[in-house]
Design a protein around this motif. Structure first.
Motif, PDB file in Angstrom:
ATOM      1  N   HIS A   1       7.229   1.686 -15.445  1.00 21.48           N
ATOM      2  CA  HIS A   1       5.810   1.302 -15.350  1.00 21.48           C
ATOM      3  C   HIS A   1       5.491   0.062 -16.166  1.00 21.48           C
ATOM      4  CE1 HIS A   1       1.453   1.520 -15.218  1.00 21.48           C
ATOM      5  NE2 HIS A   1       1.411   1.573 -16.538  1.00 21.48           N
ATOM      6  N   LYS A   2       4.696  -0.833 -15.575  1.00 26.60           N
ATOM      7  CA  LYS A   2       4.205  -2.026 -16.261  1.00 26.60           C
ATOM      8  C   LYS A   2       2.695  -1.940 -16.361  1.00 26.60           C
ATOM      9  CE  LYS A   2       7.958  -5.045 -14.679  1.00 26.60           C
ATOM     10  NZ  LYS A   2       8.300  -6.281 -13.930  1.00 26.60           N
ATOM     11  N   SER A   3       2.166  -2.281 -17.519  1.00 32.60           N
ATOM     12  CA  SER A   3       0.723  -2.177 -17.758  1.00 32.60           C
ATOM     13  C   SER A   3      -0.059  -2.954 -16.705  1.00 32.60           C
ATOM     14  CB  SER A   3       0.384  -2.709 -19.149  1.00 32.60           C
ATOM     15  OG  SER A   3       0.960  -1.891 -20.133  1.00 32.60           O
ATOM     16  N   GLY A   4      -1.117  -2.326 -16.230  1.00 28.02           N
ATOM     17  CA  GLY A   4      -1.976  -2.951 -15.239  1.00 28.02           C
ATOM     18  C   GLY A   4      -1.507  -2.776 -13.804  1.00 28.02           C
ATOM     19  N   MET A   5      -0.297  -2.279 -13.625  1.00 24.45           N
ATOM     20  CA  MET A   5       0.270  -2.141 -12.294  1.00 24.45           C
ATOM     21  C   MET A   5       0.239  -0.690 -11.824  1.00 24.45           C
ATOM     22  SD  MET A   5       0.910  -5.262 -11.704  1.00 24.45           S
ATOM     23  CE  MET A   5       1.798  -5.141 -10.145  1.00 24.45           C
ATOM     24  N   VAL A   6       0.145  -0.518 -10.503  1.00 27.10           N
ATOM     25  CA  VAL A   6       0.186   0.805  -9.883  1.00 27.10           C
ATOM     26  C   VAL A   6       1.477   0.896  -9.079  1.00 27.10           C
ATOM     27  CG1 VAL A   6      -0.892   2.359  -8.224  1.00 27.10           C
ATOM     28  CG2 VAL A   6      -2.312   1.008  -9.765  1.00 27.10           C
ATOM     29  N   GLU A   7       2.385   1.762  -9.527  1.00 28.94           N
ATOM     30  CA  GLU A   7       3.665   1.925  -8.842  1.00 28.94           C
ATOM     31  C   GLU A   7       3.551   3.045  -7.802  1.00 28.94           C
ATOM     32  OE1 GLU A   7       4.398   0.034 -12.793  1.00 28.94           O
ATOM     33  OE2 GLU A   7       3.428   1.899 -12.199  1.00 28.94           O
ATOM     34  N   ALA A   8       2.747   2.799  -6.769  1.00 27.17           N
ATOM     35  CA  ALA A   8       2.543   3.809  -5.728  1.00 27.17           C
ATOM     36  C   ALA A   8       3.763   3.872  -4.819  1.00 27.17           C
ATOM     37  CB  ALA A   8       1.306   3.475  -4.907  1.00 27.17           C
ATOM     38  N   PRO A   9       4.135   5.065  -4.363  1.00 34.29           N
ATOM     39  CA  PRO A   9       5.289   5.189  -3.472  1.00 34.29           C
ATOM     40  C   PRO A   9       5.032   4.483  -2.143  1.00 34.29           C
ATOM     41  CG  PRO A   9       4.608   7.326  -4.342  1.00 34.29           C
ATOM     42  CD  PRO A   9       3.524   6.367  -4.666  1.00 34.29           C
ATOM     43  N   THR A  10       6.004   3.712  -1.673  1.00 31.48           N
ATOM     44  CA  THR A  10       5.896   3.049  -0.373  1.00 31.48           C
ATOM     45  C   THR A  10       6.962   3.541   0.596  1.00 31.48           C
ATOM     46  OG1 THR A  10       7.261   1.213  -1.182  1.00 31.48           O
ATOM     47  CG2 THR A  10       4.864   0.960  -1.345  1.00 31.48           C
ATOM     48  N   LYS A  11       7.922   4.314   0.083  1.00 29.91           N
ATOM     49  CA  LYS A  11       8.978   4.870   0.923  1.00 29.91           C
ATOM     50  C   LYS A  11       9.013   6.383   0.750  1.00 29.91           C
ATOM     51  CE  LYS A  11      11.894   0.734   0.548  1.00 29.91           C
ATOM     52  NZ  LYS A  11      13.217   0.197   0.117  1.00 29.91           N
ATOM     53  N   SER A  12       9.588   7.045   1.739  1.00 34.53           N
ATOM     54  CA  SER A  12       9.695   8.501   1.696  1.00 34.53           C
ATOM     55  C   SER A  12      11.157   8.908   1.528  1.00 34.53           C
ATOM     56  CB  SER A  12       9.134   9.097   2.981  1.00 34.53           C
ATOM     57  OG  SER A  12       9.176  10.493   2.962  1.00 34.53           O
TER      58      SER A  12
ATOM     59  N   ARG B   1       0.838  -1.192   0.000  1.00 38.97           N
ATOM     60  CA  ARG B   1       0.000   0.000   0.000  1.00 38.97           C
ATOM     61  C   ARG B   1       0.872   1.241   0.000  1.00 38.97           C
ATOM     62  NH1 ARG B   1      -5.532  -0.823   3.292  1.00 38.97           N
ATOM     63  NH2 ARG B   1      -6.188   0.519   1.583  1.00 38.97           N
ATOM     64  N   PRO B   2       0.338   2.348  -0.503  1.00 38.20           N
ATOM     65  CA  PRO B   2       1.105   3.597  -0.478  1.00 38.20           C
ATOM     66  C   PRO B   2       1.480   3.978   0.944  1.00 38.20           C
ATOM     67  CG  PRO B   2      -0.847   3.806  -1.858  1.00 38.20           C
ATOM     68  CD  PRO B   2      -0.974   2.510  -1.130  1.00 38.20           C
ATOM     69  N   GLY B   3       2.635   4.642   1.089  1.00 36.44           N
ATOM     70  CA  GLY B   3       3.067   5.098   2.399  1.00 36.44           C
ATOM     71  C   GLY B   3       2.217   6.255   2.889  1.00 36.44           C
ATOM     72  N   PRO B   4       2.404   6.664   4.152  1.00 34.21           N
ATOM     73  CA  PRO B   4       1.572   7.723   4.743  1.00 34.21           C
ATOM     74  C   PRO B   4       1.732   9.082   4.073  1.00 34.21           C
ATOM     75  CG  PRO B   4       3.418   7.153   6.178  1.00 34.21           C
ATOM     76  CD  PRO B   4       3.384   6.129   5.094  1.00 34.21           C
ATOM     77  N   ASP B   5       2.858   9.282   3.388  1.00 35.20           N
ATOM     78  CA  ASP B   5       3.066  10.558   2.694  1.00 35.20           C
ATOM     79  C   ASP B   5       3.201  10.337   1.194  1.00 35.20           C
ATOM     80  OD1 ASP B   5       5.426   9.215   2.822  1.00 35.20           O
ATOM     81  OD2 ASP B   5       6.647  10.913   3.494  1.00 35.20           O
ATOM     82  N   ALA B   6       2.397   9.424   0.685  1.00 38.58           N
ATOM     83  CA  ALA B   6       2.507   9.004  -0.717  1.00 38.58           C
ATOM     84  C   ALA B   6       2.205  10.115  -1.708  1.00 38.58           C
ATOM     85  CB  ALA B   6       1.573   7.822  -0.981  1.00 38.58           C
ATOM     86  N   LEU B   7       1.536  11.163  -1.252  1.00 38.34           N
ATOM     87  CA  LEU B   7       1.190  12.253  -2.162  1.00 38.34           C
ATOM     88  C   LEU B   7       2.079  13.477  -1.957  1.00 38.34           C
ATOM     89  CD1 LEU B   7      -2.711  12.000  -2.075  1.00 38.34           C
ATOM     90  CD2 LEU B   7      -1.121  10.978  -3.693  1.00 38.34           C
ATOM     91  N   SER B   8       3.241  13.270  -1.355  1.00 39.12           N
ATOM     92  CA  SER B   8       4.200  14.364  -1.226  1.00 39.12           C
ATOM     93  C   SER B   8       4.580  14.862  -2.615  1.00 39.12           C
ATOM     94  CB  SER B   8       5.456  13.884  -0.494  1.00 39.12           C
ATOM     95  OG  SER B   8       5.147  13.508   0.827  1.00 39.12           O
ATOM     96  N   VAL B   9       4.601  16.170  -2.776  1.00 37.31           N
ATOM     97  CA  VAL B   9       4.883  16.760  -4.086  1.00 37.31           C
ATOM     98  C   VAL B   9       6.386  16.744  -4.360  1.00 37.31           C
ATOM     99  CG1 VAL B   9       4.749  18.856  -5.485  1.00 37.31           C
ATOM    100  CG2 VAL B   9       2.828  18.202  -3.998  1.00 37.31           C
ATOM    101  N   ILE B  10       6.746  16.186  -5.502  1.00 39.96           N
ATOM    102  CA  ILE B  10       8.134  16.178  -5.967  1.00 39.96           C
ATOM    103  C   ILE B  10       8.173  17.060  -7.207  1.00 39.96           C
ATOM    104  CG2 ILE B  10      10.080  14.778  -6.740  1.00 39.96           C
ATOM    105  CD1 ILE B  10       9.233  14.168  -3.898  1.00 39.96           C
ATOM    106  N   ALA B  11       8.709  18.243  -7.077  1.00 39.88           N
ATOM    107  CA  ALA B  11       8.631  19.231  -8.161  1.00 39.88           C
ATOM    108  C   ALA B  11       9.594  18.924  -9.302  1.00 39.88           C
ATOM    109  CB  ALA B  11       8.903  20.625  -7.612  1.00 39.88           C
ATOM    110  N   ASP B  12      10.824  18.513  -8.995  1.00 31.05           N
ATOM    111  CA  ASP B  12      11.807  18.283 -10.057  1.00 31.05           C
ATOM    112  C   ASP B  12      11.576  16.934 -10.700  1.00 31.05           C
ATOM    113  OD1 ASP B  12      12.996  20.662  -9.380  1.00 31.05           O
ATOM    114  OD2 ASP B  12      14.302  19.714  -7.904  1.00 31.05           O
ATOM    115  N   GLU B  13      11.652  16.893 -12.007  1.00 32.80           N
ATOM    116  CA  GLU B  13      11.494  15.607 -12.680  1.00 32.80           C
ATOM    117  C   GLU B  13      12.107  15.649 -14.053  1.00 32.80           C
ATOM    118  OE1 GLU B  13       9.506  13.874 -15.207  1.00 32.80           O
ATOM    119  OE2 GLU B  13       8.529  15.651 -15.866  1.00 32.80           O
ATOM    120  N   ASP B  14      12.879  14.620 -14.345  1.00 30.40           N
ATOM    121  CA  ASP B  14      13.439  14.472 -15.699  1.00 30.40           C
ATOM    122  C   ASP B  14      13.287  13.062 -16.210  1.00 30.40           C
ATOM    123  OD1 ASP B  14      14.688  15.579 -13.688  1.00 30.40           O
ATOM    124  OD2 ASP B  14      16.664  15.722 -14.430  1.00 30.40           O
TER     125      ASP B  14
END
Length: 408
Positions: free
Chosen positions: A90-101, A32-45
């Motif tokens: 990412h793999k089709s059908g899978m949800v790669e939700a964050p589990t670590k902070s 399951r997603p961690g307690p802060d799974a929706l933390s905003v990560i602004a930088d991305e490449d």
């Protein structure tokens, strides 16, 4: 102790044992997603794509960082706009939700931006802005309604997965009701879904009034209860939805008593377009629901196709499909990746016929009642499925073959 008391104690004991045994089934096999799974990560490449999701919520806001919404109820709708990126792994059908902070954009779905919206007017403005990115006539919105035992982060990332895998055009809208995301809170969740009927009706009307050319609804598990109830309210309200804007109503693994669903549809009347009901006889989560409901069959595991078709449904039976979640309750999400292949296979199965056949089986998925779709479209004056020589499906009915099931 009286016989009645002993009976009650035994009943409670059976419930506790069953709950302990079935907990892993309802929670699913993925972490399951961690307690802060929706933390905003602004930088991305590194992400392969980013999706903008609009949210209408009957949950209370949660002030904790990375949570956004809790599992508690609120009497008024709340709104948000969230951008989520998809990792290159990412793999089709899978949800790669964050589990670590903190979340890792290279391996996790990550929130890039998240803002609350204070009023329906702001929500509608966001929706119109997203719809304007598509040409006139192709401005579609898809409302997703999640099921029982679902955290807000889980619902958000599931919608992201379906939007990514389907590659479908359209604006994804999440309607999220107050599920606590706890196995033991089945009754609370069921009552929360019931309490959210008016809020979902409000959301549906907002989306239909936004300027979208077509609106579809995809509901999963217990989310089907609140969805069918909201649609029933709309149908008998005297202010019905414009038929020409109704896309498809997809009921995936519905956690609804079959008898209740029959009574809902009888009161509702046959819908302008048949509901698409996705079922699987090996759904273990619905087997548990069936158990606690007094051995009454759930719609999502009900395979008496003819009866459902007569009530106004197209049945998509996925009993033969191997599920990626291990518990056979989220098979519907796999249709996103399979959509292009299914469209072609069903098109070829319909070759040489004036209308799609009633029953088609492709890729282990059995479709029952496809002929009802064409009849409904002819009656309402909508475009009908066409199968040209190259086997490609065109026209509004193409969604029934799998495209709308895969949107998102």
């Amino acid at each position: 102790m009286s016989r009645k008391s002993r009976r009650g104690s035994r009943s409670g004991f059976v419930w506790i044992v069953a709950l302990a045994l079935i907990a892993p089934v309802l929670a699913g096999c993925a972490a399951r997603p961690g307690p802060d799974a929706l933390s905003v990560i602004a930088d991305e490449d590194v992400s392969i794509s980013t999706h903008t999701l609009l949210v209408a919520s009957a949950r209370a806001r949660d002030p904790r960082p990375g949570v956004f919404y809790s599992g508690e109820r609120t009497p008024e709708l709340s709104f948000a706009k969230v951008q989520v990126s998809v990792p290159p792994t990412h793999k089709s059908g899978m949800v790669e939700a964050p589990t670590k902070s903190p979340p890792n954009p290279a391996t996790d779905m990550v929130v890039r931006e998240a803002v609350y919206r204070e009023t329906p007017k702001e929500f509608t403005a966001d929706l119109k802005s997203e719809l304007a990115k598509y040409p006139a006539g192709k401005r579609q919105a898809v409302i997703f309604v999640h099921g029982y035992n679902t955290l807000f982060s889980e619902a958000l990332y599931r919608l992201t997965q379906m939007a990514e895998d389907s590659k479908a055009t359209g604006v994804p809208v999440l309607f999220t009701w107050a599920s606590r995301g706890e196995v033991a809170d089945y009754v609370y969740d069921n009552n929360s879904a019931t309490a959210a009927r008016d809020r979902l009706e409000e959301t549906i009307r907002l989306v239909f009034d936004s300027g979208a050319d077509q609106v579809s609804i995809v509901a999963h598990s217990m989310g089907n209860w609140v969805t069918v109830e909201a649609l029933r309210q709309i149908q008998i309200s005297g202010k019905r939805l414009p038929v020409e804007k109704i896309g498809n109503i997809v009921l995936a693994a519905p956690d609804i008593d079959v008898d209740v669903f029959k009574s809902q549809l009888k009161r509702f009347g046959k819908p302008p377009k048949p509901f698409i009901v996705i079922v699987s006889s090996d759904d273990k989560a619905l087997a548990f629901s069936n158990f606690i409901a007094g051995d009454k069959p759930r719609l999502g595991a009900y395979t008496q196709d003819t009866e459902l078709v007569e009530l106004g449904a197209v049945v998509v039976d996925m009993s033969k499909v191997k599920s990626v979640d291990g518990y056979n309750h989220a098979k519907f999400a796999q249709l996103a990746e399979m959509a292009p292949e299914l469209r072609g296979l069903i098109a070829r199965a319909a070759q040489g016929q004036s209308a799609p056949p009633s029953n088609v089986e492709v890729a282990g998925i059995r479709f029952v009642g496809l002929d009802r779709v064409r009849a409904a479209q002819v009656t309402s004056g909508l475009s009908v499925v066409q199968v040209p020589a190259n086997g490609a499906v065109t026209g509004d009915a193409a969604v029934v073959t799998a495209n709308s099931v895969a949107q998102p």
